[in-house]
Design a protein around this motif. Structure first.
Motif, PDB file in Angstrom:
ATOM      1  N   GLU A  68      -5.498  -9.410  -1.807  1.00 14.60           N
ATOM      2  CA  GLU A  68      -4.072  -9.112  -1.942  1.00 14.60           C
ATOM      3  C   GLU A  68      -3.904  -7.596  -2.041  1.00 14.60           C
ATOM      4  OE1 GLU A  68      -0.634  -9.680  -5.328  1.00 14.60           O
ATOM      5  OE2 GLU A  68      -2.003 -11.359  -4.953  1.00 14.60           O
ATOM      6  N   ARG A  69      -3.319  -7.004  -1.003  1.00 16.39           N
ATOM      7  CA  ARG A  69      -3.205  -5.539  -0.936  1.00 16.39           C
ATOM      8  C   ARG A  69      -2.408  -5.009  -2.116  1.00 16.39           C
ATOM      9  NH1 ARG A  69      -3.783  -2.087   3.520  1.00 16.39           N
ATOM     10  NH2 ARG A  69      -3.675   0.069   2.802  1.00 16.39           N
ATOM     11  N   MET A  70      -2.841  -3.907  -2.689  1.00 13.93           N
ATOM     12  CA  MET A  70      -2.204  -3.292  -3.840  1.00 13.93           C
ATOM     13  C   MET A  70      -1.703  -1.897  -3.481  1.00 13.93           C
ATOM     14  SD  MET A  70      -5.222  -4.342  -6.485  1.00 13.93           S
ATOM     15  CE  MET A  70      -4.559  -3.472  -7.898  1.00 13.93           C
ATOM     16  N   GLY A  71      -0.564  -1.541  -4.022  1.00 18.30           N
ATOM     17  CA  GLY A  71      -0.079  -0.182  -3.900  1.00 18.30           C
ATOM     18  C   GLY A  71       0.754   0.052  -2.660  1.00 18.30           C
ATOM     19  N   PRO A  72       1.426   1.217  -2.618  1.00 19.43           N
ATOM     20  CA  PRO A  72       2.244   1.592  -1.463  1.00 19.43           C
ATOM     21  C   PRO A  72       1.400   2.193  -0.352  1.00 19.43           C
ATOM     22  CG  PRO A  72       2.416   3.243  -3.178  1.00 19.43           C
ATOM     23  CD  PRO A  72       1.530   2.148  -3.707  1.00 19.43           C
ATOM     24  N   LEU A  73       1.989   3.029   0.483  1.00 16.16           N
ATOM     25  CA  LEU A  73       1.252   3.628   1.589  1.00 16.16           C
ATOM     26  C   LEU A  73       0.009   4.344   1.086  1.00 16.16           C
ATOM     27  CD1 LEU A  73       4.200   5.051   3.716  1.00 16.16           C
ATOM     28  CD2 LEU A  73       2.845   3.002   4.152  1.00 16.16           C
ATOM     29  N   PRO A  74      -1.110   4.271   1.829  1.00 20.08           N
ATOM     30  CA  PRO A  74      -2.396   4.717   1.280  1.00 20.08           C
ATOM     31  C   PRO A  74      -2.656   6.210   1.318  1.00 20.08           C
ATOM     32  CG  PRO A  74      -2.704   3.831   3.475  1.00 20.08           C
ATOM     33  CD  PRO A  74      -1.261   3.616   3.125  1.00 20.08           C
ATOM     34  N   VAL A  75      -1.867   7.001   2.071  1.00 23.88           N
ATOM     35  CA  VAL A  75      -2.220   8.397   2.246  1.00 23.88           C
ATOM     36  C   VAL A  75      -1.364   9.284   1.346  1.00 23.88           C
ATOM     37  CG1 VAL A  75      -0.603   8.882   4.136  1.00 23.88           C
ATOM     38  CG2 VAL A  75      -2.730  10.189   3.953  1.00 23.88           C
TER      39      VAL A  75
END
Length: 318
Positions: A68-75
């Motif tokens: 389950e992906r966590m957090g907003p945009l990765p950069v």
């Protein structure tokens, strides 16, 4: 949801934040030194490599978890660096919560991630000894030679039943996107307006962090202060500053105090290892996309970085 579950869940939330000194040893040398190698890659290459490292950890897990992906945009931009020099380097963070398995399997998943990474030849960032009886057992490792840093961690939900939550995350080294110069374009790091809501919000958070640390601040260093950062994820106001040099014991106590502050205010808190061995405290505001980092510096100071999106809440009192 009880307090224990709230704390465990908060510890597993990923922030779009960066470790101190770009969060990694670039080219085999500690970041912050003049000899640090400038890594060049693009955002997609960094994300793809991070996803590969995560898959290496989970593909052989039993029972098989759901990611389950966590957090907003990765950069995001590199923050709280010891070399002070502003530039265009960015950093990618990719993390997942491991769901769909019984709670008692959380620690076992972390152990399996560690073993899979060791088989790939990756190295421990710490001694490799984990206190599996603690509330948040975690494994911190890095890849060689490309120097991605990763963690697998678990938070206990019910100690009596041995139930917990597990997560896995990977952070890229700071890298210079193709076509970017080492020195930042002034438009990227331009000074924000003094009465801008995001500026007031960043300064308000910095002030409260200062109160929580309860140590004196140092004069502003080159590369510190307020700036507006624009990248693929949007526009943010970025505020960095440092305390005066402290003893090791004083730094540890200050970090404990600031962590207690974040938790009391409902921020999601996560620890990241640093080359200095003292974990950096990474915190995300519960109602904003504001990220705060508080980390020990090689100079003996504690460095603080607050990044808040320009399109966040209009009130500086959030």
């Amino acid at each position: 949801m009880n307090l224990r579950r709230i704390i465990a869940t908060a510890a597993l939330l990923v922030m779009t934040a960066m470790m101190t000194a770009c969060g990694a040893q670039e080219g085999g040398q500690k970041s912050g030194g003049n000899a640090s190698k400038k890594v060049t890659m693009n955002e997609q290459q960094a994300i793809d490599r991070a996803e590969e490292i995560i898959q290496q950890a989970v593909e052989g897990m039993s029972p098989k978890p759901t990611l389950e992906r966590m957090g907003p945009l990765p950069v995001g931009p590199c923050i709280a660096r010891d070399d002070h020099g502003p530039d265009d380097r960015v950093q990618v963070t990719v993390a997942y919560k491991l769901t769909g398995v019984p709670g008692p399997e959380a620690q076992n998943l972390v152990r399996q991630a560690r073993d899979a990474w060791l088989k790939q030849g990756y190295k421990h960032n710490t001694s490799g000894e984990v206190d599996w009886s603690g509330p948040f057992p975690a494994v911190y490792m890095r890849t060689e030679p490309d120097d991605f840093w990763m963690d697998a961690m678990t938070g206990v939900v019910d100690r009596a039943k041995g139930e917990g939550l597990a997560s896995i995350g990977v952070k890229s080294p700071c890298f210079l996107p193709p076509g970017k110069a080492t020195a930042a374009d002034p438009a990227v790091l331009e000074a924000p307006q003094a009465d801008d809501p995001a500026t007031l919000r960043a300064l308000g958070h910095s002030s409260r962090i200062y109160d929580a640390l309860r140590v004196a601040s140092a004069p502003t260093q080159p590369g510190e202060g307020l700036s507006t950062v624009r990248d693929e994820s949007g526009t943010s106001v970025h505020h960095t500053w440092s305390t005066e040099p402290l003893s090791e014991d004083e730094r540890v106590r200050a970090l404990v105090r600031v962590q207690a502050y974040f938790q009391s205010e409902g921020w999601s808190v996560r620890h990241m290892p640093t080359p200095e061995g003292t974990p950096a405290v990474i915190a995300g505001h519960p109602d904003e996309r504001t990220v705060a980092q508080v980390a020990a510096s090689t100079t003996g100071a504690v460095r603080v970085a607050v990044t808040t999106p320009v399109n966040g809440p209009s009130s500086a009192e959030v």
